[in-house]
Write an enzyme that holds these catalytic residues in place. Structure first.
Site, PDB file in Angstrom:
ATOM      1  N   LYS A  45      25.150 -24.734 -24.392  1.00  0.00           N
ATOM      2  CA  LYS A  45      25.915 -25.384 -23.321  1.00  0.00           C
ATOM      3  C   LYS A  45      26.002 -24.535 -22.043  1.00  0.00           C
ATOM      4  CE  LYS A  45      28.637 -28.133 -26.468  1.00  0.00           C
ATOM      5  NZ  LYS A  45      29.928 -28.513 -26.983  1.00  0.00           N
TER       6      LYS A  45
ATOM      7  N   ASP B  70      33.380 -32.639 -22.993  1.00  0.00           N
ATOM      8  CA  ASP B  70      34.134 -32.062 -24.118  1.00  0.00           C
ATOM      9  C   ASP B  70      35.647 -32.072 -23.870  1.00  0.00           C
ATOM     10  OD1 ASP B  70      32.123 -31.554 -25.936  1.00  0.00           O
ATOM     11  OD2 ASP B  70      31.771 -29.503 -25.266  1.00  0.00           O
TER      12      ASP B  70
HETATM   13  P1  NAP Z   1      29.277 -21.132 -27.870  1.00  0.00           P
HETATM   14  O1  NAP Z   1      29.263 -21.457 -26.431  1.00  0.00           O
HETATM   15  O2  NAP Z   1      28.096 -20.443 -28.458  1.00  0.00           O
HETATM   16  O3  NAP Z   1      30.588 -20.210 -28.134  1.00  0.00           O
HETATM   17  C1  NAP Z   1      30.863 -19.702 -29.400  1.00  0.00           C
HETATM   18  C2  NAP Z   1      32.230 -19.016 -29.400  1.00  0.00           C
HETATM   19  O4  NAP Z   1      32.568 -18.724 -30.747  1.00  0.00           O
HETATM   20  C3  NAP Z   1      32.297 -17.714 -28.634  1.00  0.00           C
HETATM   21  O5  NAP Z   1      33.567 -17.610 -28.042  1.00  0.00           O
HETATM   22  C4  NAP Z   1      32.119 -16.661 -29.735  1.00  0.00           C
HETATM   23  O6  NAP Z   1      32.812 -15.435 -29.465  1.00  0.00           O
HETATM   24  C5  NAP Z   1      32.825 -17.328 -30.879  1.00  0.00           C
HETATM   25  N1  NAP Z   1      32.340 -16.900 -32.194  1.00  0.00           N
HETATM   26  C6  NAP Z   1      31.066 -17.008 -32.662  1.00  0.00           C
HETATM   27  N2  NAP Z   1      31.014 -16.532 -33.928  1.00  0.00           N
HETATM   28  C7  NAP Z   1      32.258 -16.098 -34.250  1.00  0.00           C
HETATM   29  C8  NAP Z   1      32.842 -15.491 -35.401  1.00  0.00           C
HETATM   30  N3  NAP Z   1      32.113 -15.268 -36.501  1.00  0.00           N
HETATM   31  N4  NAP Z   1      34.160 -15.177 -35.366  1.00  0.00           N
HETATM   32  C9  NAP Z   1      34.900 -15.424 -34.266  1.00  0.00           C
HETATM   33  N5  NAP Z   1      34.404 -15.990 -33.135  1.00  0.00           N
HETATM   34  C10 NAP Z   1      33.108 -16.324 -33.138  1.00  0.00           C
HETATM   35  O7  NAP Z   1      29.527 -22.427 -28.773  1.00  0.00           O
HETATM   36  P2  NAP Z   1      30.258 -23.798 -28.380  1.00  0.00           P
HETATM   37  O8  NAP Z   1      29.266 -24.746 -27.857  1.00  0.00           O
HETATM   38  O9  NAP Z   1      31.464 -23.468 -27.592  1.00  0.00           O
HETATM   39  O10 NAP Z   1      30.675 -24.356 -29.829  1.00  0.00           O
HETATM   40  C11 NAP Z   1      31.690 -23.735 -30.583  1.00  0.00           C
HETATM   41  C12 NAP Z   1      32.087 -24.627 -31.748  1.00  0.00           C
HETATM   42  O11 NAP Z   1      32.705 -25.820 -31.281  1.00  0.00           O
HETATM   43  C13 NAP Z   1      30.902 -25.097 -32.611  1.00  0.00           C
HETATM   44  O12 NAP Z   1      31.253 -24.928 -33.958  1.00  0.00           O
HETATM   45  C14 NAP Z   1      30.757 -26.576 -32.326  1.00  0.00           C
HETATM   46  O13 NAP Z   1      30.344 -27.280 -33.477  1.00  0.00           O
HETATM   47  C15 NAP Z   1      32.198 -26.937 -31.983  1.00  0.00           C
HETATM   48  N6  NAP Z   1      32.250 -28.128 -31.101  1.00  0.00           N
HETATM   49  C16 NAP Z   1      32.604 -29.324 -31.642  1.00  0.00           C
HETATM   50  C17 NAP Z   1      32.669 -30.449 -30.837  1.00  0.00           C
HETATM   51  C18 NAP Z   1      33.078 -31.760 -31.425  1.00  0.00           C
HETATM   52  O14 NAP Z   1      32.799 -32.791 -30.820  1.00  0.00           O
HETATM   53  N7  NAP Z   1      33.760 -31.780 -32.546  1.00  0.00           N
HETATM   54  C19 NAP Z   1      32.353 -30.376 -29.482  1.00  0.00           C
HETATM   55  C20 NAP Z   1      32.001 -29.140 -28.966  1.00  0.00           C
HETATM   56  C21 NAP Z   1      31.935 -28.022 -29.799  1.00  0.00           C
HETATM   57  P3  NAP Z   1      32.108 -14.199 -28.663  1.00  0.00           P
HETATM   58  O15 NAP Z   1      32.302 -14.513 -27.214  1.00  0.00           O
HETATM   59  O16 NAP Z   1      32.867 -13.015 -29.118  1.00  0.00           O
HETATM   60  O17 NAP Z   1      30.664 -14.206 -29.071  1.00  0.00           O
END
Ligand code: NAP
Length: 309
Positions: free
Chosen positions: A92, A128
């Site tokens: 994203k 989102d």
């Molecule tokens: P992203 O931009 O890659 O961001 C990931 C975030 O998670 C970062 O803040 C990262 O922290 C943190 N993180 C990653 N691994 C971790 C761990 N093991 N422990 C703690 N923090 C961790 O991803 P995103 O697009 O925001 O998506 C994040 C989640 O939201 C996904 O699981 C996605 O499925 C979910 N989501 C769901 C919907 C829905 O419609 N239900 C919509 C959007 C997103 P650091 O900065 O420290 O790396």
């Protein structure tokens, strides 16, 4: 010609030889979700039900695109004149600089989750935040306004959720991220939207905290809603991002991770006597908003909901 089955997950190599790979696929694949991991995505079943219901002659499919492959993937998708794209983890934020055009929310958040391809141009949107707001209303019958919210994460989803909370005038916003500096940067970006009167009590209205048990424990009494916007829980064996013993019955827990059953965080909420919901409702509303952007018509929400459940 014999009709070809749609693959569970396509790859960049498939896009590179798309005319061969897609030959015989009917209706043609014109909408895609790009991510890594992406095999768990329920978007195809929801969007394909909507397309069928609306008699739109196309299909939606998953593509596993690795972080370094996004530029090439989007270039091919544009050249092949696909209609639209959803982006999920980890694309994203990286996609922003690849867009020809960005809508206001995507620009402000610095993250794109929907792309419309029009006249050979990639137009980026972010739905989102609005989807999250609708999901919270649907799950807990409350508005973000006046809630004290803590977001776990500072990536694409967390940024959109944080901006939505700020726009809807939530009472408090706490951001906890593994990499503290990213959470702190996000809080600083929202500073202008939190200049109203200070909340009652000793706690600040807007704050970034360390991802630590003690920091979580200190916050709990001054929160109403905790949102997991990290991928913790995507793996069935993952522990909850905050253990049940730190949670309390007055809390609402929203896990953006979705599954057909309970995620580990929702289970922890229930164990603590709190209310919990997983991200299926956000997925549904995000999907409906995407459909409306691609086709400039209202999405068949009930059809999509039924397909998801
Ligand atoms: P992203 O931009 O890659 O961001 C990931 C975030 O998670 C970062 O803040 C990262 O922290 C943190 N993180 C990653 N691994 C971790 C761990 N093991 N422990 C703690 N923090 C961790 O991803 P995103 O697009 O925001 O998506 C994040 C989640 O939201 C996904 O699981 C996605 O499925 C979910 N989501 C769901 C919907 C829905 O419609 N239900 C919509 C959007 C997103 P650091 O900065 O420290 O790396």
């Amino acid at each position: 010609m014999k009709r070809k089955r749609v693959k569970e997950v396509y790859t960049l190599a498939d896009l590179q030889s798309w005319s061969d790979v897609a030959r015989g696929v009917d209706p043609p694949i014109r909408l895609v979700v790009l991510g890594d991991p992406v095999g768990h995505s329920l978007s195809p079943q929801m969007q394909n039900a909507a397309l069928k219901h609306c008699k739109i002659d196309m299909q939606y499919a998953r593509f596993r695109i690795l972080p370094g492959e996004l530029g090439e993937g989007l270039k091919l998708i544009r050249e092949l004149k696909f209609n639209g794209v959803n982006l999920t983890i980890p694309h994203k934020i990286g996609a922003v600089e690849m867009m020809n055009d960005l809508d206001g929310d995507a620009k402000r958040i610095g993250a794109v989750n929907v792309i419309k391809i029009e006249d050979g141009k990639l137009c980026g949107f972010n739905t989102d935040g609005r989807a999250f707001s609708r999901a919270i209303r649907e799950e807990f019958s409350v508005d973000l306004r006046d809630l004290r919210v803590m977001i776990l994460g500072a990536g694409g989803a967390a940024r959109a959720i944080a901006l939505q909370c700020a726009k809807e005038n939530c009472e408090r916003l706490v951001i906890a991220n593994g990499t503290f500096e990213k959470g702190d940067k996000l809080a600083n970006k929202l500073h202008d939207l939190f200049t109203g009167p200070k909340v009652f009590g000793p706690v600040p209205r807007l704050q970034a905290i360390q991802w630590e048990e003690n920091a979580f424990r200190f916050q709990i009494a001054n929160l109403d809603l905790i949102v997991n916007a990290t991928p913790v829980g995507l793996n069935r064996v993952d522990p909850p991002p905050i253990p049940a013993r730190l949670l309390a019955p007055h809390l609402m827990i929203y896990d953006t991770v979705y599954s057909s059953g309970r995620t580990s965080f929702v289970s922890a909420a229930i164990e603590a006597g709190a209310r919990g919901a997983n991200g299926l409702s956000m997925l549904l509303h995000q999907g409906a908003l995407s459909f409306a952007i691609w086709f400039e018509r209202e999405a068949p929400l009930d059809v999509m909901r039924k397909a998801l459940l």
